[in-house]
Design an enzyme around this catalytic site. Structure first.
Site, PDB file in Angstrom:
ATOM      1  CB  THR A  30     -40.799  39.132  34.979  1.00 31.02           C
ATOM      2  OG1 THR A  30     -40.416  40.045  33.952  1.00 31.02           O
ATOM      3  CG2 THR A  30     -41.523  37.965  34.344  1.00 31.02           C
ATOM      4  CB  SER A  81     -35.138  33.165  39.647  1.00 38.32           C
ATOM      5  OG  SER A  81     -35.366  32.120  38.758  1.00 38.32           O
ATOM      6  CG  HIS A  82     -32.447  32.732  36.175  1.00 42.16           C
ATOM      7  ND1 HIS A  82     -33.710  33.180  36.500  1.00 42.16           N
ATOM      8  CD2 HIS A  82     -31.966  33.602  35.283  1.00 42.16           C
ATOM      9  CE1 HIS A  82     -33.970  34.263  35.818  1.00 42.16           C
ATOM     10  NE2 HIS A  82     -32.933  34.545  35.067  1.00 42.16           N
ATOM     11  CG  ASP A 129     -34.246  27.999  38.721  1.00 43.41           C
ATOM     12  OD1 ASP A 129     -34.826  27.056  39.314  1.00 43.41           O
ATOM     13  OD2 ASP A 129     -34.739  29.135  38.634  1.00 43.41           O
ATOM     14  CG  ASP A 176     -36.498  29.970  42.214  1.00 43.47           C
ATOM     15  OD1 ASP A 176     -35.856  29.722  41.168  1.00 43.47           O
ATOM     16  OD2 ASP A 176     -37.594  30.548  42.204  1.00 43.47           O
ATOM     17  CG  ASP A 231     -38.853  28.737  39.423  1.00 45.28           C
ATOM     18  OD1 ASP A 231     -37.661  28.717  39.056  1.00 45.28           O
ATOM     19  OD2 ASP A 231     -39.492  29.787  39.651  1.00 45.28           O
ATOM     20  NE  ARG A 232     -35.816  30.766  35.066  1.00 46.16           N
ATOM     21  CZ  ARG A 232     -35.429  31.702  34.227  1.00 46.16           C
ATOM     22  NH1 ARG A 232     -34.444  31.459  33.380  1.00 46.16           N
ATOM     23  NH2 ARG A 232     -36.006  32.877  34.215  1.00 46.16           N
ATOM     24  CB  SER A 280     -37.714  31.742  30.609  1.00 48.49           C
ATOM     25  OG  SER A 280     -38.986  31.605  31.217  1.00 48.49           O
ATOM     26  CE  LYS A 333     -39.864  29.660  35.892  1.00 50.41           C
ATOM     27  NZ  LYS A 333     -40.358  30.940  36.395  1.00 50.41           N
ATOM     28  NE  ARG A 375     -35.537  37.497  28.867  1.00 43.25           N
ATOM     29  CZ  ARG A 375     -34.448  37.306  29.630  1.00 43.25           C
ATOM     30  NH1 ARG A 375     -33.286  37.092  29.048  1.00 43.25           N
ATOM     31  NH2 ARG A 375     -34.525  37.346  30.929  1.00 43.25           N
TER      32      ARG A 375
END
Ligand code: G16
Length: 543
Positions: free
Chosen positions: A18, A113-114, A277, A279, A281-282, A365, A376, A496
Site C-alpha cells: 500500500t 510508518s506506524h 505516528d 513518520d 503523516d497520521r 486509517s 497525508k 480488516r
C-alpha cells in the site's frame, strides 16, 4: 572515492505494498537487500543521472545506515543533488513538501510508518515522484519488475557523510544539502493557518497535549506548537524521536495512544489532544471526553476548512478511500462539491490533487491532508483543528454534536485480525467473493443485503484501473460492511473489516459505537465465518 559495480541477483518478495516496501528490519539489513531495492528504483525511473532527490526518514532503527547507503548509490548513479534532512530525518509530509518546493525529481522516504521500529520490528522504503506524492501503481509495478530483473548495483565507496548539521557537502561530484527538517514545513503551515488566532487561543488559557509518540513529529510539534504558537511548555510530550519509538507502537489510535486517550477522558483533561505516528503523516484527534474518529474528523474539517485562511476560498472537492466512512460525502453534498471514492492508499489521491479536482482528502486509517503537499499530514490536521477551534471557541464535543445534528452520524468501526495465515485469509475472501452475485436480496441475521460487489477504481484523470480493492456489502438502513486485506503488514495477513451505519441527525446520536454496530458485526461474522476459519474469537485491534 571509487564507483564500484556489485553483482547481485533478484531477491524474492520486493513488491511494494500500500505504501512502499515494508519488511522486518532483519530482512532489510540482510546483505544486498536495501541495495537491490534502491537500484531497482533507480532502474525503474530511468536512472538518477543529473537528477535531484530528497531523502529522509522517521529516525527508526537502520534509518541512519540506510541513508548513507542511498547517498552513495545516488552518487554512483550520477545524481546531481540530494537534499537530506538533518540527521537523516524528515517527516513524510515535510519530505513531500521539499520535493515540491525544490522542484526535485523525486524522493526516498525511509519509514514503516506506524509500525514499530527496532532490529526486531519493521523498516520500509518508499519512493515519491516529482509531484511529492507516493509513486503511483504504474511506477511501483515497474520497480517490482526491476527487482526481478536486477543483476548488479552501483555504489560509491566512501566514508559516511556528516548529516549532523545543516550545510553543503560533496560526494563523488554529487552535491548534498543537509537541511533543517522543520523550517520549510513550518513556513508552509504559516501560509495556511491563522497563527495569530491560534496564539490568541493559547494565550486565553486553552490547553492541549500533543503526543509525538517518540517519533519524527516531535521536533516539528515543539517548534510550531510550543515555539511559534505559544502552547504552554510541556504541551508536546514524547517529543524526541528514538530508533525504537521508546519501545512503543507509534500508531495514533485509541489502542496505541492509550495514555493520551486516558488523559483526555479523565478529570484533568486539557481542552484538546492529538497524536501523530512514526513518520508524521497520521493523526489522532481527541477532545475533552470525546474521541473523534478519523472519518468524522475528515467530515468536520471539510465542513469548516473555510475558517482557515488557506481554505477561505472553499474546497474544490473532497476524496476519501472506499473503506472510509461516508460522513464526508454528506458534507460534500451540502457544499455542492465533488466527492471521490478511491482505493486505500494515499497514492490514489495524487492525480485528483494534481488535476485540481479536490482540496481535501482523508482515510479511516488516521490520515487527512490537502493539496498543500501530496501526502497525508498529521500536524497539518492538528493545526486545522486548532484554527477552527480558535474561530469557533467551542469545545470539540460541541463541534461534533452540531456536526452530527446537521449531517447525521456515520457510526463506524474497523476490526483488524492480524498475523493470519495468508492462505486461510485468502480462502475466506475467495469464498465470500464467490457468493457476491447471490447475496443481494438475502436476509442475514435480520438485515437485508442490498448490494454486494468488489470495488474497482477507474482513475478519472489518467484512466488507469485498479481492481480487487475490497469487498463491499451494502445493507438496508444505509449500513455497510467492507472486507479487505491490509497492504502494509509485515507478518502473515491482516484482515480488516470496516463496519458502518448511518443515523440521521434527528436520531440517537450518542450511542456507544460498539453497541450501535453490533448487528452489522454479526452479519460480517455470518458472511465470512471468521471465527470458524481462523479460530479467533475477537479482533486483535478495534478502532
Ligand atoms: C498507508 C497508506 C494509507 C493506507 C494505510 C493503511 O498509510 O498510505 O493510504 O490507508 O497505509 O493501509 P492498509 O489498510 O493497506 O494497511 P501509512 O501511514 O502506513 O503510510
Amino acid at each position: 572515492m571509487e564507483r564500484i559495480t556489485v553483482e547481485t541477483r533478484p531477491i524474492e518478495g520486493q513488491k511494494p505494498g500500500t505504501s512502499g516496501l515494508r519488511k522486518k528490519t532483519r530482512t532489510f539489513i540482510q546483505p544486498r537487500y536495501l541495495e537491490n531495492f534502491v537500484q531497482s528504483i533507480w532502474n525503474a525511473i530511468g536512472g538518477v543521472q543529473g537528477k535531484s532527490l530528497v531523502l529522509g526518514g522517521d529516525g527508526r532503527y537502520f534509518n541512519d545506515r540506510a541513508a548513507q547507503v542511498i547517498l552513495r548509490m545516488a552518487a554512483a548513479g550520477g545524481a546531481a543533488k540530494v537534499i537530506v534532512g538533518q540527521g537523516g530525518l524528515l517527516s513524510t509530509p515535510a519530505a513531500s513538501h521539499l520535493v515540491r518546493s525544490r522542484g526535485a525529481d523525486g524522493g526516498v522516504i525511509l519509514s514503516a510508518s506506524h509500525n514499530p521500529g527496532g532490529p526486531d520490528a519493521d523498516f520500509g522504503v518508499k519512493y515519491n515522484t516529482a509531484n511529492g506524492g507516493p509513486a503511483p501503481e504504474e511506477v511501483t509495478e515497474r520497480i517490482f519488475r526491476a527487482t526481478r530483473e536486477i543483476s548488479e548495483y552501483h555504489i560509491v565507496e566512501a566514508q559516511d557523510i556528516d548529516l549532523s548539521t545543516p550545510g553543503a557537502r560533496q560526494l563523488a561530484g554529487m552535491r548534498i544539502e543537509v537541511v533543517d527538517p522543520v523550517a520549510d514545513y513550518q513556513a508552509l503551515m504559516e501560509t495556511l493557518f491563522d497563527f495569530d488566532a491560534i496564539r490568541g487561543l493559547f494565550r486565553g488559557g486553552f490547553t492541549m497535549r500533543f503526543d509525538a509518540m517518540h517519533a519524527v513529529t516531535g521536533p516539528y510539534a515543539r517548534a510550531i506548537l510550543e515555539g511559534a504558537l505559544d502552547a504552554p511548555a510541556g504541551s508536546v510530550v514524547n517529543a524526541i524521536p528514538s530508533p525504537d519509538f521508546g519501545g512503543g507502537h507509534p500508531d495514533p489510535n485509541p489502542i496505541w495512544a492509550r495514555p493520551l486517550l486516558d488523559l483526555m477522558m479523565g478529570a484533568q483533561a486539557p481542552d484538546f489532544g492529538a497524536a501523530s505516528d512514526g513518520d508524521g503523516d497520521r493523526n489522532m484527534i481527541v477532545g475533552r471526553g470525546v474521541y473523534v474518529t478519523p472519518s468524522d474528523s475528515l467530515a468536520v474539517l471539510a465542513a469548516n476548512a473555510h475558517l482557515a485562511p488557506g481554505y477561505a476560498a472553499g474546497l474544490k472537492g473532497v476524496a476519501r478511500s472506499m473503506s472510509t466512512s461516508r460522513a464526508v460525502d454528506r458534507v460534500a453534498e451540502k457544499l455542492r462539491i465533488d466527492c471521490y471514492e478511491t482505493p486505500t492508499g494515499w497514492k490514489f489521491f495524487g492525480n485528483l490533487l494534481d488535476a485540481g479536482r479536490v482540496t481535501l482528502c482523508g482515510e479511516e486509517s488516521a490520515g487527512t491532508g490537502s493539496d498543500h503537499v501530496r501526502e497525508k499530514d498529521g500536524l497539518w490536521a492538528v493545526l486545522l483543528w486548532l484554527n477552527i477551534l480558535a474561530v469557533k471557541r467551542q469545545p470539540v464535543q460541541r463541534i461534533l454534536d452540531d456536526h452530527w445534528a446537521a449531517f447525521g452520524r456515520n457510526y463506524y468501526s474497523r476490526h483488524d485480525y492480524e498475523a493470519l495465515d495468508p492462505v486461510v485469509a485468502g480462502d475466506m475472501l475467495d469464498a465470500l467473493r464467490a457468493r457476491l452475485p447471490d447475496l443481494p436480496g438475502q436476509d442475514v441475521d435480520g438485515l437485508r443485503i442490498e448490494s454486494a460487489d468488489e470495488f474497482a477504481y477507474d482513475d478519472p484523470v489518467d484512466g488507469s484501473r485498479a481492481q480487487g480493492q475490497g469487498i463491499r456489502i451494502g445493507l438496508a438502513g444505509d449500513a455497510r460492511i467492507v472486507f479487505r486485506l491490509s497492504g502494509t503488514g509485515t507478518e502473515g495477513a491482516t484482515l480488516r473489516i470496516y463496519l458502518e451505519r448511518f443515523e440521521p441527525g434527528t436520531g440517537a446520536l450518542h450511542r456507544d459505537p460498539g453497541a450501535a454496530l453490533a448487528p452489522i458485526g454479526a452479519v460480517a461474522e455470518s458472511l465470512s465465518g471468521i471465527r470458524a476459519r481462523t479460530g479467533r474469537e475477537s479482533p486483535d485491534v478495534v478502532t
